[in-house]
Motif scaffolding. Structure first.
Motif, mmCIF file in Angstrom:
data_model
loop_
_atom_site.group_PDB
_atom_site.id
_atom_site.type_symbol
_atom_site.label_atom_id
_atom_site.label_comp_id
_atom_site.label_asym_id
_atom_site.label_seq_id
_atom_site.Cartn_x
_atom_site.Cartn_y
_atom_site.Cartn_z
ATOM 1 N N ASN A 179 4.702 -63.947 -8.289
ATOM 2 C CA ASN A 179 3.980 -63.420 -9.510
ATOM 3 C C ASN A 179 3.660 -64.937 -10.241
ATOM 4 O O ASN A 179 3.028 -64.669 -11.247
ATOM 5 C CB ASN A 179 5.368 -62.826 -10.229
ATOM 6 N N LEU A 180 3.595 -66.100 -9.956
ATOM 7 C CA LEU A 180 3.456 -67.281 -10.519
ATOM 8 C C LEU A 180 2.145 -67.222 -10.790
ATOM 9 O O LEU A 180 1.691 -67.648 -12.103
ATOM 10 C CB LEU A 180 3.903 -68.465 -10.024
ATOM 11 N N PRO A 181 1.064 -67.262 -9.852
ATOM 12 C CA PRO A 181 -0.291 -67.164 -9.943
ATOM 13 C C PRO A 181 -0.646 -65.948 -11.017
ATOM 14 O O PRO A 181 -1.641 -66.442 -11.862
ATOM 15 C CB PRO A 181 -0.839 -67.133 -8.951
ATOM 16 N N ARG A 182 -0.132 -65.000 -10.838
ATOM 17 C CA ARG A 182 -0.456 -63.935 -11.827
ATOM 18 C C ARG A 182 -0.157 -64.141 -13.415
ATOM 19 O O ARG A 182 -1.021 -63.941 -14.225
ATOM 20 C CB ARG A 182 0.431 -62.594 -11.482
ATOM 21 N N THR A 183 1.053 -64.801 -13.621
ATOM 22 C CA THR A 183 1.605 -65.232 -15.160
ATOM 23 C C THR A 183 0.523 -66.152 -15.428
ATOM 24 O O THR A 183 0.174 -66.110 -16.481
ATOM 25 C CB THR A 183 2.854 -65.364 -14.890
ATOM 26 N N MET A 184 0.151 -67.273 -14.549
ATOM 27 C CA MET A 184 -0.711 -67.989 -15.070
ATOM 28 C C MET A 184 -1.983 -67.726 -15.572
ATOM 29 O O MET A 184 -2.585 -68.094 -16.450
ATOM 30 C CB MET A 184 -0.780 -69.295 -14.147
ATOM 31 N N SER A 185 -2.337 -66.774 -14.701
ATOM 32 C CA SER A 185 -3.746 -66.089 -15.039
ATOM 33 C C SER A 185 -3.699 -65.039 -16.428
ATOM 34 O O SER A 185 -4.721 -65.316 -17.212
ATOM 35 C CB SER A 185 -4.211 -65.419 -13.764
ATOM 36 N N ILE A 197 -7.524 -72.249 -14.536
ATOM 37 C CA ILE A 197 -6.327 -71.770 -14.222
ATOM 38 C C ILE A 197 -6.477 -70.117 -14.039
ATOM 39 O O ILE A 197 -5.951 -69.716 -13.057
ATOM 40 C CB ILE A 197 -5.490 -71.942 -15.141
ATOM 41 N N GLY A 208 -5.345 -68.536 -10.418
ATOM 42 C CA GLY A 208 -4.418 -67.574 -10.675
ATOM 43 C C GLY A 208 -4.749 -66.271 -10.259
ATOM 44 O O GLY A 208 -3.996 -65.525 -9.476
ATOM 45 N N ASP A 234 -5.700 -65.787 -6.378
ATOM 46 C CA ASP A 234 -4.549 -65.798 -5.574
ATOM 47 C C ASP A 234 -3.939 -64.535 -5.740
ATOM 48 O O ASP A 234 -3.544 -63.984 -4.531
ATOM 49 C CB ASP A 234 -3.741 -66.961 -6.053
ATOM 50 N N TYR A 235 -3.659 -64.108 -7.002
ATOM 51 C CA TYR A 235 -3.080 -62.798 -7.044
ATOM 52 C C TYR A 235 -3.603 -61.407 -6.390
ATOM 53 O O TYR A 235 -3.337 -60.499 -5.855
ATOM 54 C CB TYR A 235 -2.767 -62.536 -8.610
ATOM 55 N N TRP A 269 7.702 -66.148 -5.496
ATOM 56 C CA TRP A 269 6.827 -67.136 -5.867
ATOM 57 C C TRP A 269 5.252 -66.458 -6.451
ATOM 58 O O TRP A 269 4.683 -66.807 -6.870
ATOM 59 C CB TRP A 269 6.366 -68.368 -5.191
#
Length: 358
Positions: free
Chosen positions: A249-255, A229, A233, A236-237, A247
Motif C-alpha cells: 500500500n505504500l506506493p499507492r498512498t504516495m501516488s 512520485i 507510485g 507500481d500499484y 508494503w
C-alpha cells in the motif's frame, strides 16, 4: 484567502464531484470492475482523497471563536445538514429502487459504505473530531500568548494527522491488525473514516500553511518531484507490483498524496481558467456549490448499460474511450441531478432540511 483563490477552489470541488459521478457511472451504470480500466483505476487514486482534502481545507476558520456556544451551534448545524438529508434521501432511494425494502435497509446500515451514502456521515465524523480537537486546544491555550497558542494547535493537528495515518495503515496490515473486521466499525463507518481522515487533516494543514505551500509549489523542482512520485507510485500499484504484503500500500498512498497536490497545483496555477467569467469555470463552480445536492440525488439517475462494461472488459486499455464515455454520461447525470435539486428547492422547507440552505 482572496476571491480568485476561492473561485478556483469552488471549481476544484465541482471537478471532484464530477469525477465521483464519473466513477459511479463506470461502476454502477456500466457494471464494470475498475481493475479492467486504467482510467478509472487512476481516478480512484485521487477522487475521494481530493474531496476530503478540500473539506479539510475549508474547515479551517482562522477567526472562529471555539467557545462552547459557537462550537455547539456549528456542530448542531453540521449534524442537521449531514444527517437529515442523507437518511431521508437514502430511504427514498431504497424504497424506489429495491424490491425488498427492509432487507436492503438493514444491509445498507450495517455496511461501512451505507449503500453509497456513506460520504456525508463519515464527513460529519471528521468534523466532530476536528471540532473537538480545536475546542480542546482553544481551552488549553486560553491564557497563553498568540504565538504559543498557534504552536500548540498546530502540534496537536500534526499529532492527530500522524495518528490518522497510522490508523489508515492498519487497514492494509491484515496479518498485524484486525480491528476493522468487527461489525461495530462497519456499522459506524469508522473503517471509511480511517481510510480518508488523514486527507482531511492534510487539507486543513495546507490551508494553515498556505503561504509556505504556495512558495513550495512555485519552486522549479517541487512539481516535477510530485509527477515522479505519482508516476512511480501509481505505476507500481497498478502495473508493476514490486512490493508485497504490508508494503504494497505504500506506493499507492504516495501516488494518492502526489496526485492530490498535483491537481491542487494545477487549479491554482490556471486560476484564470476557473473564474465565473469563463464557461468552464462557471460550470465547475456551479457544480461545486451544489455538491451535496448532486451527491444525494445522482444515484436516482444512473442508467443501466451493462453492455458498455462488457465491451470495455473485452477491449481493455481504452483509456481515452473509457474516460470519454463515462464523463459524457456523467454530465447528463449531473444535469438531471441539478434539475431535480432546482425542483425540490422550490419548497423553502425542503431547501433547508434536504440541502442545508436557508
Amino acid at each position: 484567502m482572496n476571491k480568485q483563490r476561492l473561485e478556483w477552489l469552488d471549481a476544484l470541488r465541482g471537478f471532484t464531484m464530477f469525477m465521483v459521478v464519473t466513477n459511479h457511472v463506470y461502476g454502477f451504470s456500466f457494471d464494470a470492475n475498475t481493475k479492467y480500466s486504467m482510467f478509472m483505476s487512476l481516478c480512484l487514486l485521487f477522487r475521494m482523497p481530493l474531496f476530503f482534502f478540500i473539506s479539510g481545507f475549508l474547515a479551517y476558520k482562522a477567526t472562529f471563536s471555539w467557545n462552547l456556544r459557537d462550537t455547539g451551534q456549528l456542530i448542531a448545524k453540521k449534524m442537521r445538514v449531514q444527517i437529515i438529508p442523507t437518511v431521508v434521501i437514502m430511504t427514498a432511494y431504497i424504497a424506489l429502487m429495491s424490491k425488498h425494502f427492509w432487507e436492503r435497509m438493514e444491509a445498507a446500515w450495517t455496511s461501512p459504505t451505507k449503500g453509497g451514502y456513506w460520504f456525508t456521515l463519515v464527513l460529519l465524523e471528521m468534523f466532530l473530531v476536528y471540532y473537538a480537537v480545536c475546542g480542546f486546544t482553544s481551552f488549553l491555550t486560553k491564557k497563553a500568548s498568540a504565538q504559543r497558542s498557534l504552536f500548540i494547535v498546530h502540534c496537536s493537528l500534526f499529532i492527530l494527522w500522524a495518528l490518522a495515518l497510522f490508523a489508515y495503515a492498519t487497514l492494509y496490515m491484515p496479518s498485524w491488525f484486525s480491528w476493522y473486521k468487527d461489525p461495530f466499525w462497519h456499522i459506524t463507518s469508522i473503517t471509511e473514516f480511517a481510510r480518508f481522515f488523514h486527507f482531511f487533516l492534510l487539507g486543513n494543514l495546507v490551508h494553515r500553511y498556505w503561504s509556505q505551500v504556495q512558495r513550495l509549489l512555485d519552486t522549479p523542482w517541487f512539481f516535477p518531484l510530485l509527477i515522479l512520485i505519482a508516476f512511480l507510485g501509481a505505476g507500481d500499484y497498478l502495473k508493476w507490483h514490486n512490493l508485497r504484503m504490508q508494503w504494497a500500500n505504500l506506493p499507492r498512498t504516495m501516488s494518492m498524496y502526489a496526485l492530490v497536490l498535483i491537481i491542487v497545483a494545477f487549479f491554482r496555477y490556471y486560476a484564470h481558467w476557473f473564474t465565473k467569467e469563463t464557461r468552464v469555470g462557471n460550470a465547475l463552480q456551479f457544480i461545486g456549490v451544489r455538491t451535496l445536492d448532486i451527491y444525494l440525488l445522482h444515484y436516482f439517475f444512473l442508467p443501466h448499460l451493462k453492455e458498455f462494461g462488457v465491451w470495455f472488459k473485452a477491449h481493455p486499455t481504452n483509456f481515452v474511450l473509457e474516460g470519454t464515455a463515462a464523463m459524457l454520461l456523467a454530465a447528463l447525470v449531473v444535469a438531471f441531478s441539478i434539475l431535480a435539486s432546482h425542483v425540490l428547492r422550490v419548497s423553502p422547507f425542503l431547501k433547508k432540511y434536504l440541502f442545508g440552505r436557508e
